[in-house]
Structure formats: C-alpha cells, structure tokens
Design an enzyme around this catalytic site. Sequence first.
Site, PDB file in Angstrom:
ATOM      1  N   ASP A   1       0.879  -1.175   0.000  1.00  0.00           N
ATOM      2  CA  ASP A   1       0.000   0.000   0.000  1.00  0.00           C
ATOM      3  C   ASP A   1       0.912   1.219   0.000  1.00  0.00           C
ATOM      4  O   ASP A   1       1.316   1.729   1.043  1.00  0.00           O
ATOM      5  CB  ASP A   1      -0.887  -0.023   1.249  1.00  0.00           C
TER       6      ASP A   1
ATOM      7  N   ASP B   1       6.423  -5.354  19.289  1.00  0.00           N
ATOM      8  CA  ASP B   1       5.294  -6.049  18.668  1.00  0.00           C
ATOM      9  C   ASP B   1       5.009  -7.305  19.474  1.00  0.00           C
ATOM     10  O   ASP B   1       5.930  -7.934  20.003  1.00  0.00           O
ATOM     11  CB  ASP B   1       5.592  -6.419  17.211  1.00  0.00           C
TER      12      ASP B   1
ATOM     13  N   GLU C   1     -10.249  -2.470  15.701  1.00  0.00           N
ATOM     14  CA  GLU C   1      -9.112  -3.175  16.303  1.00  0.00           C
ATOM     15  C   GLU C   1      -8.638  -2.514  17.595  1.00  0.00           C
ATOM     16  O   GLU C   1      -7.928  -3.120  18.379  1.00  0.00           O
ATOM     17  CB  GLU C   1      -7.910  -3.305  15.350  1.00  0.00           C
TER      18      GLU C   1
ATOM     19  N   GLU D   1       1.815   2.721  13.088  1.00  0.00           N
ATOM     20  CA  GLU D   1       0.744   2.628  12.085  1.00  0.00           C
ATOM     21  C   GLU D   1      -0.349   1.794  12.739  1.00  0.00           C
ATOM     22  O   GLU D   1      -0.360   0.580  12.653  1.00  0.00           O
ATOM     23  CB  GLU D   1       1.275   1.971  10.798  1.00  0.00           C
TER      24      GLU D   1
ATOM     25  N   GLY E   1       3.855  -1.578  17.630  1.00  0.00           N
ATOM     26  CA  GLY E   1       3.296  -2.436  16.590  1.00  0.00           C
ATOM     27  C   GLY E   1       4.187  -2.406  15.362  1.00  0.00           C
ATOM     28  O   GLY E   1       3.732  -2.107  14.261  1.00  0.00           O
TER      29      GLY E   1
ATOM     30  N   SER F   1       3.357 -10.017  18.206  1.00  0.00           N
ATOM     31  CA  SER F   1       3.118 -11.171  17.346  1.00  0.00           C
ATOM     32  C   SER F   1       4.447 -11.779  16.910  1.00  0.00           C
ATOM     33  O   SER F   1       5.513 -11.180  17.069  1.00  0.00           O
ATOM     34  CB  SER F   1       2.293 -10.779  16.116  1.00  0.00           C
TER      35      SER F   1
ATOM     36  N   GLU G   1       1.801  -2.514  26.981  1.00  0.00           N
ATOM     37  CA  GLU G   1       1.369  -2.272  28.356  1.00  0.00           C
ATOM     38  C   GLU G   1       2.067  -3.197  29.356  1.00  0.00           C
ATOM     39  O   GLU G   1       2.032  -2.938  30.559  1.00  0.00           O
ATOM     40  CB  GLU G   1      -0.155  -2.469  28.487  1.00  0.00           C
TER      41      GLU G   1
END
Length: 538
Positions: A215, A264, A317, A308, A242, A266, A293
């Site tokens: 994108d 992040d 989300e 982002e 993130g 994940s 957190e």
Amino acid sequence: MSESTSSESDHQEDEWQDLEEDREDVQVVSLFDNKVFMDVPSMLDYCKKTYNFDFAAAQKILGLDFYGRIKLVNYIRYEVKNGNLQPDISSADNFSDDKYLQPALEDDALLFYADELEDEEIDAAIPSKGKENAQPIPALDPEARIKQLEEQLEKAQFQFAEYRKAAQNSLDKRWQDLDGADDGPADTSKQASQRDEDYFDSYSYNDIHETMLKDTIRTDAYRDFIYENKHLFKDKIVLDVGCGTGILSMFCARAGAAQVYAVDNSNIIEKAKENIATNGLSKQITCIRGKIEEIKLPVEKVDILVSEWMGYCLLYEAMLNSVLWARDKYLQPDGLMVPSHCVLHIAPLMDPDYVSENVEFWYDVYGFDMSAMMAKIYDDVLIKTVKKTSLAGKSSPFFTLPLHDITVADLTFRKDFSMEIENNIENLDGWVLWFDTFFLPSRTAALPATPRAEEWSDLTKPGVAFTTGPNGKETHWQSGLMLIDRKVHQPKALGQGSKISGSIGYMEAGSNKRGLEVEVTWHVEGSSEHGQQIWYVQ
C-alpha cells in the site's frame, strides 16, 4: 524341503505380499520445508542434517511424553508457517498450550507415528556418527513381522484415538470459552483474552504485512515524512508501537535516530529482527516482543512515538488505545506523535448499480428468492472501494483526533454532521466512512477547521497527509459502506441542494473490545426522509 513346509512358506509369503500391496505409501512432510519423505526416520535425519534440528535429542532433553511430542511437532509447524525457521524449544513451556494438540498441517502423517518418535526408536532407525560399526538388526520371518506390525498398528490407533480426543476436548473448551458470555465476568475475561490472542496471531503471517507494505499511499507517507524531516529524528530516541516487519523503525534509523525500540506482540517480531540485521541496523534498533502495556523499555522516556495503528473506519481493532497508553507512559512532554492527527469523514451514498448487484440480485436468482443470502448486509459495515461518482455529496469531516492530546475516553463519542446533496437522486442508499491521516512536524501545529488530505499537496502546507476515501487513490483500508435498510426506512427522492443533518456515534461492539459499533441518525430538511440505524465492524 517337504511339500507341506514349502506350502506353508509359500502361504506366509503370499500373506506378506498381500500386506505389502495393501499398505499405502506414507508421505511425511519435513518440519521445516515442503520436502516429502516416505518414512519418518528419513525426514528427521534430513531435518537434522539440513536444519541442525535433532528431534530425538530435543524430546529427550525436554522429557516429552506422547502428547508432548504431538505438541512439539505442531508447535514447530506453526512457527515455520509464520516464517520462523528457528523455533524456541529451550523449554517445553513454549508449547505447553493445548492449542498445539490441534494439527498445524492437515493429515499430518507424522502425528500418526507420534508413538514411534520415542528417542530409542529414532536412535535405532537413524544412522548417526559413532554407529558405523553397529550390528544390523536381525530380519524377522514374515509371520513374526506381520504380528509385530499388527501390534504396532493397534498401539498407534489407540494413541491416535487418545490424541484426537484430547485435541477435540481442547477445541471444545476454546469454543465454550468464547460462547460462555452468560457465565459471568470470568468468562468475559477469557473471551477478551482469546480475542487478543487471535488479534495478535493474525499479524504473524506474511500476507497481511505484504498487503500493507504494498500500500504505497500508506508506506510512502511514513517514509516521506520521516526522510523529509531528518532533523527531527537525528540523535533522537524513537518508540515504534506495533512494528510489524520493522519498516518504520528502519526508516527512523536511516533518518538518524540514535536508538529505536521496536515493539510487537506477534511472531512477526522475529522477521523484523532478521530484516533489521540484514540491513545492518541492529545497533540502532532494539526489538522487544510483548504488549506495550506489559513490557518495560530500557529507557524512561522517548522523543518520538511512531505507529501505524489505524484500522478499518479508523478505530476498528482498538490499537489506538495501546498507542495512547504508550504515549502517556513514555513520550517526553514535548515529544512528537507520528502521525499527529486523523480526521473521520462521512458522506452520502447513491449507488444503484451496487444495490442492484449486491442486494436486489438475491430476490431473483434464476427465478428463486434467495434473500436469505442477504443476512447482515444491513447490519455490517462493508469494507469496500467506493468510487467518487457514488458519492451524492461532499463529505462532512465530523471528528478530528489530535493524537498528542486525545484520550481513550474520547474514542467513544457522538458527533454532529451536516452535508448537502449535489445532484438530484432517486434515493439515499447509505453512508460512506473513511479517514484522513496527517503528519505535522510540530506538536503545536493545528489543522484547519475542515481539513481534507486530498488538498494537502500544496507546498505551503506543512508535513504529509493521505486519505483513505474515494477522493484519493485506493488503500488497503478502503472505505466503510453502510447500507440503509429499506425494509425499515422507505426510500425518498432527494433534490439537488437538499440539506442533511445528523449525528454519528462510535462505541465498542459489546464484549468484543476490538470491534466497533457505529450508529447514525439523520434527517433531510423539508423531507420525510429520516432514520436511525446501527452497523457493526467486526
């Protein structure tokens, strides 16, 4: 040899041949790639030689039982599927969750032979250093071999039945946790935890990051702002919330940041580490796995927070909640938020072609009424690319989010809007939602009263901006399309210049903290056209 002995021997040989003919070829997929083997020992030997992974040694060190071996296999396959070729097997705790009883690979032949994965059996089946002089295992006569195979098959069937039972129990428990909203606060907490886990898992795969990186409207905006304002980043400490693949962190490092903390929760963080190392930026960028957190940065404060975080219709989300928490915890009082502002827009929709193709179509499908297929078409916000020609009037920017000051409480709101129909229309089909994003170089910089990103290319305007709406190039966010339920609200023709006023509210979608409920009320001056409707982004 007597005829009797010969006959018995021939009979045994025929049975053995029948057994061989009935046996299906086993296809065992490598743990680390798509290479296929005809037996388990060969596959494990390949993994040991090619990927330096010794399954026998691992299970022996970790003391794994039958179910532990099942979990280890599925854990490795899940990690590899997520792009991690070096799963952390330093502790069995890393794959103790019962979710790893559920197969990561459909029809995984390796799981059928889990009982044969005991280190003694692998050790005997796979040649290794120091065993060149080992004595060969004596061959069994066909009758003894058949008996041995039958015993092994019976044992494997029992073990696999037990495994399937455990996997099903685990799956049932997870569904009960999700569906047990009526059981009280504890179950609601479990649902929230599971949704969080699913949310972060969804960002573990390459596809979603490839979509975002491709994108160019999105990625170019971040790059352009950072590279065009290198003086803001030089020698600064940056927090990337993130971080995903690490692209924004690398932009900041290349712009001269002294240190970037990329966070992040994940599995993609492992890929980010590799990307950062490959590009020689490991000294400038520190990757941290966990929820913002829950982790603790090595520094008290940062100078810039980049993220982002935007979702469909901007707030789907609920990632902004975490970004604002990080801002309040770590950003210097005079620190910079990147981006700095977002603006939500709503516009009237008049698209008879879309309604005909996606709504009216179901009333007559080759002479059959299939209106049942329209379930939730009036309940859900449809994420679609909307053409500029489908707008019945100019959008109304109804809510500006100043990211240096806004609070989490402000994200539940109701705002007024007003707009004007630009041409005569047969009826109002619905509403279109989108957002604009602005990157201003100073925390004191303000937006005009009616900011529009598509008009931000003027060189006199500071910073960078982009729109996700129909007036700009398509982005992966697209627009939120909300169809008016005409079973409830009868359509009315509207003339050019008709004025619409109303309000729009955002709130969490019930127990789904990451979902979004959008309510719109509207009234057309001088017309009976009015209404109130709720849609969901979920």
